[in-house]
Design an enzyme around this catalytic site. Structure first.
Site, PDB file in Angstrom:
ATOM      1  NE  ARG A 145      -3.804   1.812  11.372  1.00 53.59           N
ATOM      2  CZ  ARG A 145      -4.526   2.530  10.514  1.00 53.59           C
ATOM      3  NH1 ARG A 145      -5.853   2.535  10.609  1.00 53.59           N
ATOM      4  NH2 ARG A 145      -3.933   3.253   9.579  1.00 53.59           N
ATOM      5  CB  CYS A 149      -6.202  -4.874   5.326  1.00 54.29           C
ATOM      6  SG  CYS A 149      -7.187  -5.726   4.064  1.00 54.29           S
ATOM      7  CD1 TRP A 151       8.836   3.254   3.603  1.00 55.09           C
ATOM      8  CD2 TRP A 151      10.579   2.106   4.382  1.00 55.09           C
ATOM      9  NE1 TRP A 151       9.913   4.101   3.605  1.00 55.09           N
ATOM     10  CE2 TRP A 151      11.003   3.415   4.085  1.00 55.09           C
ATOM     11  CE3 TRP A 151      11.514   1.188   4.876  1.00 55.09           C
ATOM     12  CZ2 TRP A 151      12.310   3.835   4.265  1.00 55.09           C
ATOM     13  CZ3 TRP A 151      12.823   1.613   5.051  1.00 55.09           C
ATOM     14  CH2 TRP A 151      13.210   2.922   4.752  1.00 55.09           C
ATOM     15  CG  LEU A 158      -1.850   1.215   1.360  1.00 54.10           C
ATOM     16  CD1 LEU A 158      -2.814   1.319   0.193  1.00 54.10           C
ATOM     17  CD2 LEU A 158      -2.598   1.179   2.693  1.00 54.10           C
ATOM     18  N   PRO A 174       6.669   5.432  -2.073  1.00 52.94           N
ATOM     19  CG  PRO A 174       8.440   4.999  -3.538  1.00 52.94           C
ATOM     20  CD  PRO A 174       6.997   4.693  -3.321  1.00 52.94           C
ATOM     21  CG  PHE A 180      -7.512  13.555   8.275  1.00 55.94           C
ATOM     22  CD1 PHE A 180      -6.336  12.848   8.447  1.00 55.94           C
ATOM     23  CD2 PHE A 180      -8.596  13.221   9.043  1.00 55.94           C
ATOM     24  CE1 PHE A 180      -6.254  11.828   9.363  1.00 55.94           C
ATOM     25  CE2 PHE A 180      -8.532  12.196   9.974  1.00 55.94           C
ATOM     26  CZ  PHE A 180      -7.348  11.506  10.135  1.00 55.94           C
ATOM     27  CG  LEU A 227      19.299  -2.302  32.173  1.00 55.32           C
ATOM     28  CD1 LEU A 227      17.844  -2.183  32.622  1.00 55.32           C
ATOM     29  CD2 LEU A 227      19.381  -3.190  30.934  1.00 55.32           C
ATOM     30  CD  GLU A 234       0.125  -1.895  10.092  1.00 51.74           C
ATOM     31  OE1 GLU A 234      -1.027  -1.616   9.728  1.00 51.74           O
ATOM     32  OE2 GLU A 234       0.751  -2.879   9.697  1.00 51.74           O
TER      33      GLU A 234
END
Length: 399
Positions: free
Chosen positions: A258, A253, A174, A143, A146, A398, A353, A378
């Site tokens: 997610r 999907c 990716w 999906l 670049p 958006f 640590l 995601e």
């Protein structure tokens, strides 16, 4: 008056008694996946991460298939038909080992398999799902591009008609599992009117398809990440997923995937937190273990609160998914909170640590860097904030 019931002892590993919410089958599945990860992943993961590779991925996929972990919550076609809660518990245990292993399972089951299971033809389901459930065929999901990540509607990958065939061209970026996949679910623009995005089940041995692996990553290093390149890939008419048109397909999907991340992020957090607790009990400074100092105990207490709140949230969302009542906005709620809190838990564990926190002898820094990717993929933090903002106000920010 009867005597009050005796309280169970406090369990530092389960301070809220969340295990009481789980069935015997839930616990058995969780323990099986935890045992597999301890045997097959944990002894090698530091080396794999350092070398930037996931050797034996096909063998690991077959083993995960034999566990029933691939397409775990799907029914039929060799899938386990587990509950959403059981799938979530498996994701938690897998990511406690490494985010790359959970990503392998998520992309296989919640993206590639789910797309075919939900929107594919019966012939497509019979062709692909049994071998994918068994881990014999690895799938990927194309999906992101670049230049188009958070705005998939702007994708440039295009499929055009040529007689009864489709010809697919474009690039995806990716893509987990890309260079080892036998089938790629690729989403592309078409000329089928408004919202004409369609999904295609693309055999990766089709001429014109290639998947060069992406190297030089500093996150998810024990994971196969690739670019997908489609150069005039000719597909028969029956390669298109017939059950959906538009962004509804890929976004549904992603919502399914997610959900697994909501659980998985808490696995990475738990592994880092456990490392911090054990280190705090044995590392001495100023003549006593650092776990006896107030500032360290404050860190551990705060991390424990956020960790187990996150697991409770994941469990709640799982029950809603099992009841068919889980909304995408609620998945955004879980993904936003749990990944954000998980990365903070890992970073705070690193401070407990000290300098040892950056060593691969401990899992903490590996989880920190992996979660930098999980925080973004995601749906970024900002996108999930805007999803919730729109749901809360009714106003779309958006655009």
């Amino acid at each position: 008056m009867s005597a009050p019931a005796k309280l169970p002892p406090f369990d530092p590993a389960d301070p809220l008694g969340i295990d009481d919410l789980l069935s015997d089958e839930d616990l058995a599945i969780r323990d099986t996946v935890r045992s597999w990860a301890a045997d097959r992943v944990l002894p090698h993961i530091a080396e794999w991460y350092e070398n930037g590779e996931l050797p034996g991925i096909r063998e690991l996929a077959r083993e995960l298939g034999s566990l029933g972990a691939l397409g775990m919550s799907l029914t039929g076609y060799g899938c386990a038909g587990a509950t959403a809660v059981q799938y979530g518990l498996a994701c938690l245990e897998l990511e406690a080992a490494d985010s790359g292993i959970r990503s392998l399972v998520s992309v296989q089951g919640s993206l590639a398999m789910y797309a075919i299971w939900k929107y594919g033809s019966e012939e497509q389901k019979q062709r692909w799902l049994p071998s994918m459930a068994a881990g014999e065929t690895i799938g990927c999901f194309g999906l992101t591009e670049p230049d188009h990540g958070s705005d998939p509607a702007g994708m440039r990958t295009y499929a055009k008609r040529d007689g009864t065939d489709w010809v697919l061209s474009g690039r995806k970026m990716w893509i987990t599992n890309g260079s080892v996949a036998g089938v790629a679910v690729v989403w592309a623009q078409t000329d089928e009117g408004s919202g004409g995005i369609r999904g295609f089940a693309v055999p990766t041995d089709t001429p014109g398809f290639s998947a060069p692996e992406i190297k030089h990553k500093w996150s998810l290093r024990a994971s196969v990440t690739s670019e997908l390149v489609m150069d005039e890939v000719r597909l028969p008419a029956d390669a298109v997923l017939p059950g959906v048109t538009g962004l509804k397909g890929p976004l549904s999907c992603l919502s399914h995937a997610r959900y697994g991340i909501v659980w998985g992020a808490m696995g990475a957090a738990r592994a880092s937190f456990d490392a911090a607790v054990e280190y705090a009990k044995t590392r001495e400074q100023f003549g006593r273990p650092i776990g006896g100092f107030q500032l360290t105990q404050a860190k551990l207490a705060d991390m424990a609160v956020e960790l187990h709140k996150g697991v409770l949230l994941a469990h709640h969302l799982g029950l809603r998914m099992d009841a068919g009542r889980l909304r995408p906005e609620q998945v955004s709620f879980g993904k936003l909170n749990n990944v954000r809190e998980a990365i903070e838990i890992c970073r705070t564990s690193r401070t407990v640590l000290g300098a040892n926190g950056i060593s691969l002898e401990y899992p903490v820094m590996r989880h920190v860097t992996n979660l930098e990717s999980v925080l973004t993929y995601e749906g970024t933090v900002e996108m999930h904030q805007l999803v919730l903002g729109k749901a809360l106000t009714g106003l779309d920010a958006f655009r």
